[in-house]
Write an enzyme that holds these catalytic residues in place. Structure first.
Site, PDB file in Angstrom:
ATOM      1  N   GLY A  99      -0.983   9.027   3.458  1.00 46.41           N
ATOM      2  CA  GLY A  99      -0.530   7.632   3.564  1.00 46.41           C
ATOM      3  C   GLY A  99       0.710   7.344   2.749  1.00 46.41           C
ATOM      4  N   GLY A 106       2.160   6.502  -0.061  1.00 47.32           N
ATOM      5  CA  GLY A 106       1.780   6.387  -1.471  1.00 47.32           C
ATOM      6  C   GLY A 106       2.807   5.627  -2.277  1.00 47.32           C
ATOM      7  N   LYS A 137      11.127   2.471  -0.619  1.00 45.17           N
ATOM      8  CA  LYS A 137      10.497   3.669  -1.172  1.00 45.17           C
ATOM      9  C   LYS A 137      10.599   3.607  -2.693  1.00 45.17           C
ATOM     10  CE  LYS A 137      10.521   8.722  -0.850  1.00 45.17           C
ATOM     11  NZ  LYS A 137      10.993   9.853  -0.059  1.00 45.17           N
ATOM     12  N   GLY A 187       3.473   5.470  -7.441  1.00 48.45           N
ATOM     13  CA  GLY A 187       4.119   4.693  -6.381  1.00 48.45           C
ATOM     14  C   GLY A 187       5.593   4.418  -6.629  1.00 48.45           C
ATOM     15  N   ARG A 194       4.356   9.098  11.845  1.00 53.66           N
ATOM     16  CA  ARG A 194       4.438  10.554  11.675  1.00 53.66           C
ATOM     17  C   ARG A 194       3.363  11.257  12.502  1.00 53.66           C
ATOM     18  NH1 ARG A 194       6.307  10.417   6.076  1.00 53.66           N
ATOM     19  NH2 ARG A 194       7.078   8.301   5.817  1.00 53.66           N
ATOM     20  N   ASP A 237       2.888  15.424   7.725  1.00 52.64           N
ATOM     21  CA  ASP A 237       3.088  14.013   7.358  1.00 52.64           C
ATOM     22  C   ASP A 237       4.580  13.710   7.187  1.00 52.64           C
ATOM     23  OD1 ASP A 237       2.462  15.822   5.097  1.00 52.64           O
ATOM     24  OD2 ASP A 237       3.144  14.145   3.883  1.00 52.64           O
ATOM     25  N   ASP A 275      11.773  11.736   5.190  1.00 47.84           N
ATOM     26  CA  ASP A 275      11.308  12.128   3.854  1.00 47.84           C
ATOM     27  C   ASP A 275      12.194  13.181   3.214  1.00 47.84           C
ATOM     28  OD1 ASP A 275       9.356  10.280   3.907  1.00 47.84           O
ATOM     29  OD2 ASP A 275       7.684  11.659   3.644  1.00 47.84           O
TER      30      ASP A 275
END
Ligand code: AMP
Ligand code: MG
Length: 521
Positions: free
Chosen positions: A100, A102, A122, A135, A199, A269, A279
């Site tokens: 997930g 995070g 992010k 986080g 994703r 992911d 990512d």
């Protein structure tokens, strides 16, 4: 600031009933509502003027207090409900269960000129998916994500974008090399933008929990909003979806291999359902050609995500997606056919790509021969992947082989140790390349122009990002802007920027951040 808000994701899919940001397993839901943390002293360091314009924002709006508040998580835009997505994934070849967002918080979706833009912060604080982590994100990794997303976009490669880079004014503990030496680093937030951040792992998690109802809802949502041309009945429409994702993933791999991009963490992911590069963590750009290279020190042993392995890993990841979609399709043979198609296509398109890199639009057996003979040479004398092909574009029909050797020697690392025998091993290849060039009916300039659309001149070398990071840590953000501008035109000559058309300097060879990166970010 005016946003044209739409809520397709949270409108179409079920929410987690719990609303605290406490770490937990979230079942029967596609996301959890989560509010960003309010940072202490947010400061806008850079924004993408290009993307802002595309979204319909003026430069004044982007520089306003309100923009800073929204893109730092200080203020939630009226009538929106930020949320984090629930997904799982295979990490380094093993099923990892729920992962997930995070440390990603989706703000809202915005529509402009017929396009959908989901905004995601992010590093804006803990979510139910943060597990034991905080986080947050640090400045160095945020600069790397910010610059590389936009660089990728300007290379013409599908990617999530980056709208803004903000420092939070808060400090974050990080043990960069995981060796028991944590230090406090500056916190930062990137606002990422994409039509959707779904994703492979979003699908995998529902299937692993046998939650077929939500699996179907997610697949229907994906088709309706992102593949609307797919019509037809079940299960064919899900097969068509898998086919399209497979095609896009294959094209993405061709693009990465073309420019020498190594993602570094191709877990499922981190695989976009839209075929986007997503990512940016311990990624890197191939400098000396070495298919076994990976920038990710966390993967140093198995080198699963090394440059040369990316197309096979994408395939492996597609198999996981096929398994995830299987309950909607229940036809192994049809899924296998699509997967076989990936391998067949790759077998055709990759040699074609290498021919393109050498300047030829069509492949033939003599070009294939030249391709096969080139690889060991590139490895033998450490040769810069970007500079080599750009230099090769200067080859002219009338040149002497030695002149060509001089041209390409700009790409050789340790050029002072090039021996007569190195030279002699290159000459036959140069001669056969010259022969191919002479058989080509196009003028030299025409071939050069073509090659320069395939092979970029400027990429975000690892040491370049590190220089920008080192300066930024001291409060100087000018290099971020210089690299941002340079990488807007990666295929152009930009003579005034030629200091960046150079091999990795020696000091960067073994430096952390330049050739070695961990997942810590
Ligand atoms: P990555 O390897 O960066 O793709 O991250 C894998 C998973 O770890 C994802 O679910 C991330 O959201 C989560 N994650 C990574 N770093 C952090 C962090 N600092 N805080 C919370 N979650 C994180
Ligand atoms: Mg990730």
């Amino acid at each position: 600031m005016k946003f044209n808000i739409d809520h397709s994701f949270i409108k179409s899919l079920p929410a987690d009933v719990e609303t605290s940001s406490k770490s937990r397993q979230v079942e029967g839901a596609a996301f959890s509502y989560t509010n960003p943390l309010i940072p202490s002293y947010p400061n806008l360091i850079h924004y993408s003027d290009e993307l802002a314009t595309e979204c319909g924002f003026s430069q004044n709006e982007m520089q306003s207090e309100e923009a800073l508040e929204i893109f730092s998580g200080t203020k939630v835009y009226p009538n929106t409900q930020p949320y984090s997505m629930c997904y799982g994934g295979h990490q380094f070849g093993h099923w990892a269960g729920q992962l997930g967002d995070g440390r990603a918080i989706n703000l809202f979706e915005h529509l402009n000129a017929g396009k959908r833009y989901a905004f995601q912060l992010k590093g804006a604080g803990p979510t139910p998916y943060s597990r034991k982590a905080d986080g947050l994100a640090v400045l160095r990794s945020s600069i790397r994500e910010y610059l590389c997303s936009e660089a990728m976009y300007h290379l013409g490669i599908p990617t999530t974008r980056a709208l803004s880079l903000v420092t939070t004014g808060d400090l974050v503990w990080r043990d960069m090399m995981y060796d028991g030496h944590p230090i406090q680093e500056k916190g930062a937030i990137v606002c990422r933008v994409a039509p959707s951040f779904i994703r492979f792992g979003n699908f995998e998690l529902f299937t692993s929990r046998k939650d077929l109802q939500n699996l179907k809802r997610l697949a229907d949502y994906t088709i309706q909003y992102f593949y609307p041309h797919i019509t037809g009945d079940e299960p064919n429409k899900y097969l068509a979806l898998f086919q399209e994702i497979t095609d896009r993933t294959l094209n993405l791999m061709l693009d990465w291999q073309r420019v020498g991009f190594v993602h570094g963490v191709m877990n499922t992911d981190n695989m976009s359902i839209l075929g986007l590069t997503i990512d940016y963590g311990p990624y890197g750009w191939l400098e000396d050609y070495n298919p076994d290279w990976t920038p990710n020190t966390t993967d140093a042993e198995g080198k699963r995500y090394r440059f040369g392995n990316q197309p096979d890993i994408a395939f492996w990841n597609l198999i996981q997606l096929a398994n995830a979609l299987y309950p909607l399709i229940e036809n192994v043979h049809a899924l296998e056919e699509i997967l076989n198609g990936y391998q067949e296509e790759w077998g055709k398109l990759y040699p074609q790509l290498l021919a393109n890199k050498l300047g030829f639009k069509e492949n033939n057996p003599s070009i294939e021969n030249a391709i096969t003979e080139l690889e060991p040479l590139l490895k033998k004398v450490e040769t810069d992947y970007t500079i080599f092909y750009r230099q090769l574009a200067h080859v002219e029909k009338e040149m002497e082989p030695m002149e060509i050797f001089e041209l390409i020697s700009l790409a050789f690392y340790r050029s002072e140790t090039i021996t007569e025998s190195d030279k002699n091993s290159w000459l036959p290849w140069i001669q056969s390349y010259l022969k191919l060039v002479n058989q080509d009916t196009r003028r030299d300039a025409e071939r050069r122009e073509y090659m320069n659309t395939v092979n970029p001149k400027y990429v975000l070398r690892n040491y370049m990002a590190q220089l920008a990071i080192d300066a930024a840590e001291k409060g100087d953000y000018t290099l971020i802007d210089e690299l941002y501008r340079l990488l807007k035109k990666p295929y152009e000559e930009q003579p005034e920027m030629k200091k960046w058309y150079t091999k990795r300097p020696d000091w960067a060879r073994e430096k952390v951040g330049c050739s070695m990166l961990s997942c810590s970010s």
